[in-house]
Scaffold this active site. Structure first.
Site, PDB file in Angstrom:
ATOM      1  N   VAL A 148       0.830  -1.202   0.000  1.00  0.00           N
ATOM      2  CA  VAL A 148       0.000   0.000   0.000  1.00  0.00           C
ATOM      3  C   VAL A 148       0.865   1.254   0.000  1.00  0.00           C
ATOM      4  CG1 VAL A 148      -1.777   1.294   1.217  1.00  0.00           C
ATOM      5  CG2 VAL A 148      -1.888  -1.190   1.118  1.00  0.00           C
ATOM      6  N   ALA A 149       1.835   1.308   0.889  1.00  0.00           N
ATOM      7  CA  ALA A 149       2.649   2.516   0.984  1.00  0.00           C
ATOM      8  C   ALA A 149       3.988   2.188   1.616  1.00  0.00           C
ATOM      9  CB  ALA A 149       1.927   3.582   1.806  1.00  0.00           C
ATOM     10  N   MET A 150       4.975   3.031   1.325  1.00  0.00           N
ATOM     11  CA  MET A 150       6.319   2.838   1.881  1.00  0.00           C
ATOM     12  C   MET A 150       6.876   4.198   2.277  1.00  0.00           C
ATOM     13  SD  MET A 150       8.817   0.884   2.651  1.00  0.00           S
ATOM     14  CE  MET A 150      10.354   1.474   3.325  1.00  0.00           C
ATOM     15  N   GLU A 151       7.457   4.219   3.477  1.00  0.00           N
ATOM     16  CA  GLU A 151       7.857   5.488   4.086  1.00  0.00           C
ATOM     17  C   GLU A 151       9.215   5.983   3.604  1.00  0.00           C
ATOM     18  OE1 GLU A 151       7.567   2.544   5.591  1.00  0.00           O
ATOM     19  OE2 GLU A 151       9.109   2.187   7.085  1.00  0.00           O
ATOM     20  N   HIS A 193       0.229   7.502   8.650  1.00  0.00           N
ATOM     21  CA  HIS A 193       1.168   6.479   9.134  1.00  0.00           C
ATOM     22  C   HIS A 193       2.560   6.716   8.536  1.00  0.00           C
ATOM     23  CE1 HIS A 193       2.282   2.468  10.673  1.00  0.00           C
ATOM     24  NE2 HIS A 193       3.028   2.409   9.574  1.00  0.00           N
ATOM     25  N   GLU A 194       2.605   7.011   7.260  1.00  0.00           N
ATOM     26  CA  GLU A 194       3.914   7.251   6.619  1.00  0.00           C
ATOM     27  C   GLU A 194       4.553   8.513   7.180  1.00  0.00           C
ATOM     28  OE1 GLU A 194       4.906   4.733   5.079  1.00  0.00           O
ATOM     29  OE2 GLU A 194       2.899   3.892   5.081  1.00  0.00           O
TER      30      GLU A 194
HETATM   31 ZN   LIG Z   1       4.696   1.349   8.779  1.00  0.00          ZN
END
Ligand SMILES: [Zn+2]
Length: 701
Positions: free
Chosen positions: A304-307, A331-332
């Site tokens: 979904v997502a990467m920081e 969250h990121e």
């Molecule tokens: Zn995380």
């Protein structure tokens, strides 16, 4: 392969924590053996000061060619070999060495002798013999590695048809946890951080972005230049290149996306991001990375997502689900403090990033959207945690916060809901101990200030906590019976306690009441009609559907009633809602709604929506239907996802059942052709084979 000792038990723990200072002289850290990196025996012998990448992207042959310069300092005498992590997909042409500032023969760059040895199914070991004159303690030297890399686990090439605009190809990298060794040779451990710079050459019309604090573009040479001024671990180096455009949405933020996605992305986020950053800064101190940009990637993005620092990567499929988008981005943002500024030193303690980031995310949503909203979202996730617990059983070692893994294990397979939610519960418990959430905020600010740009182990956090609250240390909170810190870290099973979520009752109450109505026999249509789902938030609706799913199998009559009540209405809602209804349809073999599944799978080609549905379809009686839809849609799926779905379709009869066993995540998984996603969903080729249905693990990055 080196013997493994837990770093947390090593006398050198502090050395591991602050390698740049205390590691000088090599005291202690040499006793640590990290099982996931080939460079474990060796990385403490050198200080990596900086590295530079000079790369050319060739979309026609899907190759990255160029060189890397590592600036190193030997900190132990007598070391003759430099060991780096690499991958079979990365082909080395030559390796040179230079000692800056020296004259004569030493200024010439001699080719070095090197050897690549097998290490695990996710990497190899690059052993470089160093000339004797290089190995003088505390003297800097440069190693230049010329190489070509293709489509290893870190690098995802998308043909034009797989992008949103379908006009130009795109490539992105995904380093977490141990994939970037196929992008460039490195010390592929979160314990080692350095700054980096990069020069990237691309064909005309291609825009390149990296997880860097500064960037520049020379139109004439079609060269992009990047500089990350703050030290980062290898897994946070990220690149994306394609037909990308941007709109500024705040003083330090812009949204990047393909042109056809950009307007929608900006409309969903404009105005909010700066507000969230401000809330986070009020809580946890200054945002240290300068920029906070976001790039939306096509549905082939495996998670979904990467920081990635300065530049969050997020899947465009999430745009239609507003509340999930909000949670994922917040969250990121929280990772800017927890995970990126202060990083878990080993993958065995991933909760230090994810548990703290989840806690921080919820502090931000509490401030920005209130306690009820935050509690609702937490209830929804903790429900999922308990679902996973039921599947895994009470004694499964993956439910430990401090996981211990054997050689060969891919750390990515440790990603699970416990990393996030049990970690969150422990952090909430610490917050509860200090009696006041604001006092705990100030502790977290001090923790970031103390450890920023370094990597820590759990003991660092806990020692610092007890020092910060001496009265708690005096009252021996760490040894409180049943709630010992050691038990939190090392016991299997559910969290030892969970935070009070009663403030969410105003939102979760109606959900539970409707669930109860559907559970009564027979369900009372009039009472049910009093509840209007379209007035609910997405999190209320998904909580309702998840709880219905938990009650499956449902009778055919109830399924018919549910379908008449909700099916058309849910069809109009976002994908996060719809997939849950469709899973209920599949798990209850409710054929009248089959066309809806076909429609959904024709529209949605991301891993996060296809894999759970195919797993359910194949574990039930709808395998032929699944195969038919797969053949109709496979041309629009990324090859890695196609392989995963083929495995599900053709190998799952014994593997993927809703009640089947879950393989231990602590042992090596079979060689996986596809990269490892991040932050949720489990690995791209799930070690899971199924039953921790990815839905269950769908915590957001
Ligand atoms: Zn995380």
């Amino acid at each position: 392969m080196a013997q493994f000792q837990r770093p947390t038990l090593c006398c050198c723990r502090k050395v591991l924590t602050v390698p740049s200072k205390s590691c000088e002289g090599g005291q202690g850290l040499g006793q640590c053996r990290l099982v996931d990196i080939a460079s474990a025996s060796n990385f403490h012998c050198f200080k990596l000061r900086h590295f530079h990448l000079d790369l050319r992207l060739n979309f026609a042959v899907k190759e990255i060619t160029g060189w890397q310069v590592l600036e190193l300092v030997a900190i132990q005498p007598g070391v003759q070999t430099l060991v780096l992590d690499t991958h079979p997909s990365l082909l080395i042409q030559s390796i040179d060495c230079k000692v800056p500032g020296t004259t004569g023969a030493q200024d010439i760059s001699p080719s070095l002798i090197y050897r690549v040895d097998p290490f695990t199914d996710y990497g190899s070991s690059l052993n470089i013999s160093l000339p004797a004159y290089v190995i003088r303690p505390h003297r800097a030297f440069q190693i230049t590695v010329r190489y070509t890399t293709t489509d290893g686990p870190a690098i995802w090439w998308l043909d034009a048809e797989l992008t949103c605009g379908q006009t130009r190809p795109l490539v992105f990298t995904q380093g977490h946890s141990v994939c970037n060794r196929s992008f460039f040779p490195c010390f592929d451990t979160p314990a080692v951080k350095s700054t980096y710079t990069a020069t990237v050459r691309v064909p005309e019309g291609v825009t390149v972005l990296m997880s860097a604090s500064r960037s520049a573009y020379s139109k004439q040479d079609r060269v992009f230049q990047f500089s990350m001024e703050y030290p980062v671990p290898a897994y946070l180096v990220a690149l994306v290149a394609g037909d990308l455009q941007h709109v500024d949405i705040g003083p330090r933020s812009r949204v990047w996306a393909e042109p056809c996605v950009l307007t929608c992305a900006v409309s969903k986020l404009g105005g909010s991001v700066e507000r969230w950053l401000n809330v986070a800064e009020d809580l946890f101190g200054p945002y240290v990375w300068g920029r906070y940009d976001i790039v939306f990637l096509p549905p082939s993005f495996p998670i979904v997502a990467m920081e990635n620092p300065c530049l969050t990567f997020i899947i465009s499929s999430i745009l239609e689900s507003r509340e999930f988008l909000l949670i994922d981005v917040i969250h990121e943002i929280a990772h800017g403090w927890f995970g990126n500024a202060v990083t878990n030193a080993t993958w065995e303690e991933m909760w230090l990033s994810e548990g703290l980031a989840t806690y921080a995310q919820r502090r931000i949503t509490t401030e920005a959207y209130g306690e009820a909203f935050t509690c609702l979202e937490t209830v929804f996730r903790l429900d999922a945690l308990h679902r996973q617990m039921r599947l895994l059983g009470d004694n499964n070692p993956v439910s430990k916060l401090q996981v211990k893994f054997e050689p060969g294990i891919n750390p990515s397979s440790l990603m699970n809901l416990f990393t996030y939610e049990k970690g969150f519960c422990f952090v909430s418990y610490l917050s509860q101990l200090c009696g006041n959430v604001k006092r705990f905020d100030s502790f977290l600010r001090a923790y970031i200030e103390q450890f920023k740009f370094s990597s820590v182990v759990a003991q660092d956090l806990l020692d610092f906590f007890l020092c910060f609250f001496p009265e708690l240390k005096e009252s021996c909170v760490a040894q409180r019976e049943g709630l010992e810190f050691e038990r939190w870290l090392n016991a299997c099973g559910p969290p030892l306690c969970e935070p009070d979520l009663s403030a969410g009752g105003v939102l979760t109450g109606p959900v539970q009441r409707l669930c109860d109505l559907w559970a009564s026999e027979p369900p009372d249509p009039e009472a049910i009609a009093n509840f209007n789902l379209s007035s609910w938030s997405t999190f209320q609706t998904v909580l309702f559907l998840d709880r219905l799913l938990d009650r499956s199998p449902l009778s055919h009559e109830v399924m018919g009633q549910l379908s008449r009540c909700y099916s058309a209405q849910l069809d109009e809602m976002n994908a996060e809602v719809r997939i849950r209804w469709l899973q209920i349809v599949v798990r209850n073999s409710f054929y009248p709604d089959l066309p809806r599944i076909r429609g959904f799978l024709h529209k949605h080609t991301s891993r996060m929506y296809t894999v759970p549905l195919y797993e359910d379809l194949c574990s039930g009686v709808m395998k032929c239907f699944a195969a038919e839809v797969f053949y109709q849609t496979q041309a629009r799926l990324h090859p890695n996802l196609r392989r995963t779905l083929q495995q599900i379709l053709f190998q799952t009869s014994a593997l993927s059942t809703p009640t089947g066993s879950v393989p231990s995540l602590l042992h090596p998984t079979p060689s996986s052709p596809s990269p490892t996603p991040r932050d949720q969903l489990g690995p791209a080729d799930p070690p899971t084979t199924g039953t921790i249905a990815l839905r269950d693990v769908n915590v957001s990055a």
